[in-house]
Design an enzyme around this catalytic site. Sequence first.
Site, mmCIF file in Angstrom:
data_model
loop_
_atom_site.group_PDB
_atom_site.id
_atom_site.type_symbol
_atom_site.label_atom_id
_atom_site.label_comp_id
_atom_site.label_asym_id
_atom_site.label_seq_id
_atom_site.Cartn_x
_atom_site.Cartn_y
_atom_site.Cartn_z
ATOM 1 N N VAL A 61 49.504 49.346 39.616
ATOM 2 C CA VAL A 61 49.989 48.735 40.864
ATOM 3 C C VAL A 61 51.502 48.561 40.890
ATOM 4 O O VAL A 61 52.075 48.336 41.963
ATOM 5 C CB VAL A 61 49.304 47.372 41.166
ATOM 6 C CG1 VAL A 61 47.819 47.535 41.386
ATOM 7 C CG2 VAL A 61 49.606 46.348 40.074
ATOM 8 N N TYR A 153 57.645 35.001 34.328
ATOM 9 C CA TYR A 153 56.290 34.836 34.877
ATOM 10 C C TYR A 153 56.300 33.806 36.014
ATOM 11 O O TYR A 153 55.721 34.031 37.081
ATOM 12 C CB TYR A 153 55.358 34.394 33.750
ATOM 13 C CG TYR A 153 53.891 34.350 34.099
ATOM 14 C CD1 TYR A 153 53.154 35.516 34.275
ATOM 15 C CD2 TYR A 153 53.224 33.125 34.222
ATOM 16 C CE1 TYR A 153 51.789 35.464 34.582
ATOM 17 C CE2 TYR A 153 51.865 33.065 34.517
ATOM 18 C CZ TYR A 153 51.165 34.237 34.686
ATOM 19 O OH TYR A 153 49.824 34.186 34.982
ATOM 20 N N ILE A 186 43.226 29.563 31.670
ATOM 21 C CA ILE A 186 41.890 30.161 31.716
ATOM 22 C C ILE A 186 41.670 30.976 30.434
ATOM 23 O O ILE A 186 42.593 31.672 29.979
ATOM 24 C CB ILE A 186 41.760 31.094 32.950
ATOM 25 C CG1 ILE A 186 42.238 30.387 34.234
ATOM 26 C CG2 ILE A 186 40.319 31.597 33.099
ATOM 27 C CD1 ILE A 186 41.551 29.068 34.560
HETATM 28 P P1 NAD Z 1 43.907 39.760 31.598
HETATM 29 O O1 NAD Z 1 45.102 40.147 30.803
HETATM 30 O O2 NAD Z 1 42.591 39.702 30.935
HETATM 31 O O3 NAD Z 1 43.755 40.660 32.918
HETATM 32 C C1 NAD Z 1 44.826 41.224 33.601
HETATM 33 C C2 NAD Z 1 44.341 42.534 34.186
HETATM 34 O O4 NAD Z 1 45.416 43.144 34.929
HETATM 35 C C3 NAD Z 1 43.940 43.524 33.086
HETATM 36 O O5 NAD Z 1 42.744 44.155 33.443
HETATM 37 C C4 NAD Z 1 45.092 44.520 33.082
HETATM 38 O O6 NAD Z 1 44.726 45.820 32.662
HETATM 39 C C5 NAD Z 1 45.471 44.508 34.572
HETATM 40 N N1 NAD Z 1 46.803 45.060 34.787
HETATM 41 C C6 NAD Z 1 47.948 44.739 34.145
HETATM 42 N N2 NAD Z 1 48.962 45.484 34.614
HETATM 43 C C7 NAD Z 1 48.444 46.297 35.577
HETATM 44 C C8 NAD Z 1 48.983 47.287 36.420
HETATM 45 N N3 NAD Z 1 50.288 47.599 36.358
HETATM 46 N N4 NAD Z 1 48.169 47.921 37.303
HETATM 47 C C9 NAD Z 1 46.846 47.618 37.373
HETATM 48 N N5 NAD Z 1 46.279 46.680 36.575
HETATM 49 C C10 NAD Z 1 47.068 46.037 35.690
HETATM 50 O O7 NAD Z 1 44.288 38.326 32.181
HETATM 51 P P2 NAD Z 1 43.602 37.402 33.288
HETATM 52 O O8 NAD Z 1 43.755 36.024 32.795
HETATM 53 O O9 NAD Z 1 42.269 37.909 33.674
HETATM 54 O O10 NAD Z 1 44.644 37.593 34.492
HETATM 55 C C11 NAD Z 1 44.273 37.923 35.819
HETATM 56 C C12 NAD Z 1 45.290 37.308 36.757
HETATM 57 O O11 NAD Z 1 45.230 35.888 36.665
HETATM 58 C C13 NAD Z 1 46.737 37.677 36.447
HETATM 59 O O12 NAD Z 1 47.456 37.895 37.644
HETATM 60 C C14 NAD Z 1 47.258 36.443 35.748
HETATM 61 O O13 NAD Z 1 48.657 36.317 35.841
HETATM 62 C C15 NAD Z 1 46.522 35.364 36.489
HETATM 63 N N6 NAD Z 1 46.436 34.086 35.793
HETATM 64 C C16 NAD Z 1 45.832 33.982 34.587
HETATM 65 C C17 NAD Z 1 45.775 32.737 33.971
HETATM 66 C C18 NAD Z 1 45.159 32.528 32.630
HETATM 67 O O14 NAD Z 1 45.336 31.436 32.051
HETATM 68 N N7 NAD Z 1 44.438 33.489 32.061
HETATM 69 C C19 NAD Z 1 46.338 31.614 34.594
HETATM 70 C C20 NAD Z 1 46.931 31.776 35.830
HETATM 71 C C21 NAD Z 1 46.970 33.004 36.424
#
Ligand code: NAD
Length: 245
Positions: A61, A153, A186
């Site tokens: 993306v 971030y 999370i």
């Molecule tokens: P994760 O690292 O398990 O998942 C992130 C996903 O995004 C992965 O599948 C990865 O391959 C994909 N990704 C990364 N770069 C990409 C790109 N350039 N194109 C397409 N896909 C791409 O982490 P998560 O916790 O499941 O994160 C999901 C969302 O939630 C993210 O936006 C993250 O910032 C947000 N988030 C997570 C938390 C947490 O504590 N885990 C808290 C707040 C927000």
Amino acid sequence: MDRAVLITGASRGIGAAVARRFAREGWRVGVNYRTSRGRAEALAAEIAAAGGQTALLPGDVSDPAQAAALVRAAEEQLGPLDALVCNAGVALPQQLLTDTTDEQWRQVMGVDLDGVFYTLRAAVPGFVRRQRGAIVTVSSMWGVTGGSCEVAYSAAKAGVIGLTKALAKEVGPSGIRVNCIAPGAIATRMNDNLDEEAVALLREETPLGRMGTPEEIAKAIAFLALEDSAFTTGQVLSPNGGLVI
Ligand code: NAD
């Protein structure tokens, strides 16, 4: 229910939980992944075994051409999209602003903010043509409050909130809702780099006393995408166990 949703970054973590959730509700699910074809295939097989329907959609993306191709492929394979979840994201290890390199800054901005913009720019015209749809962006509580040693971030995720609010005003008159989810801590791979002490501290500082699960975030995202929230747009919902109130 005959509806289609595209979820970016859906091969694992919160994105995979969102895919399972929508599939359970009977939606056709576009599972975007960047490199993890195997994991995306396993998720698709799991959903198919439960009677659901998916399309596997590769694409980075942070690349505008790939984001546009991804949306096109989703619409070709699933039909017109009823919802879009901009979930793909990356995080850096906690570090000082002065230790953050240009490459790290660009990487986080490229995926977490540019990636949301590129995906939306490709998808919004279809929603506007159909005069309906629900979009959910994924920010973070750090985008609301700023996280110490998380400058890139926090900046990218704050940008996602501004983008969400502006777009909600722009496309509300076209019958499209745009909301943002800003999760707390999370339990996903994104937090694998936290040591036991950091996790214990997070639990201690969180009124509900634990980290959240991807499934809990998926439920909140589904709420924002479904008619249950039909009068809600431009809002930021932050399931964070009370860590940020
Ligand atoms: P994760 O690292 O398990 O998942 C992130 C996903 O995004 C992965 O599948 C990865 O391959 C994909 N990704 C990364 N770069 C990409 C790109 N350039 N194109 C397409 N896909 C791409 O982490 P998560 O916790 O499941 O994160 C999901 C969302 O939630 C993210 O936006 C993250 O910032 C947000 N988030 C997570 C938390 C947490 O504590 N885990 C808290 C707040 C927000």
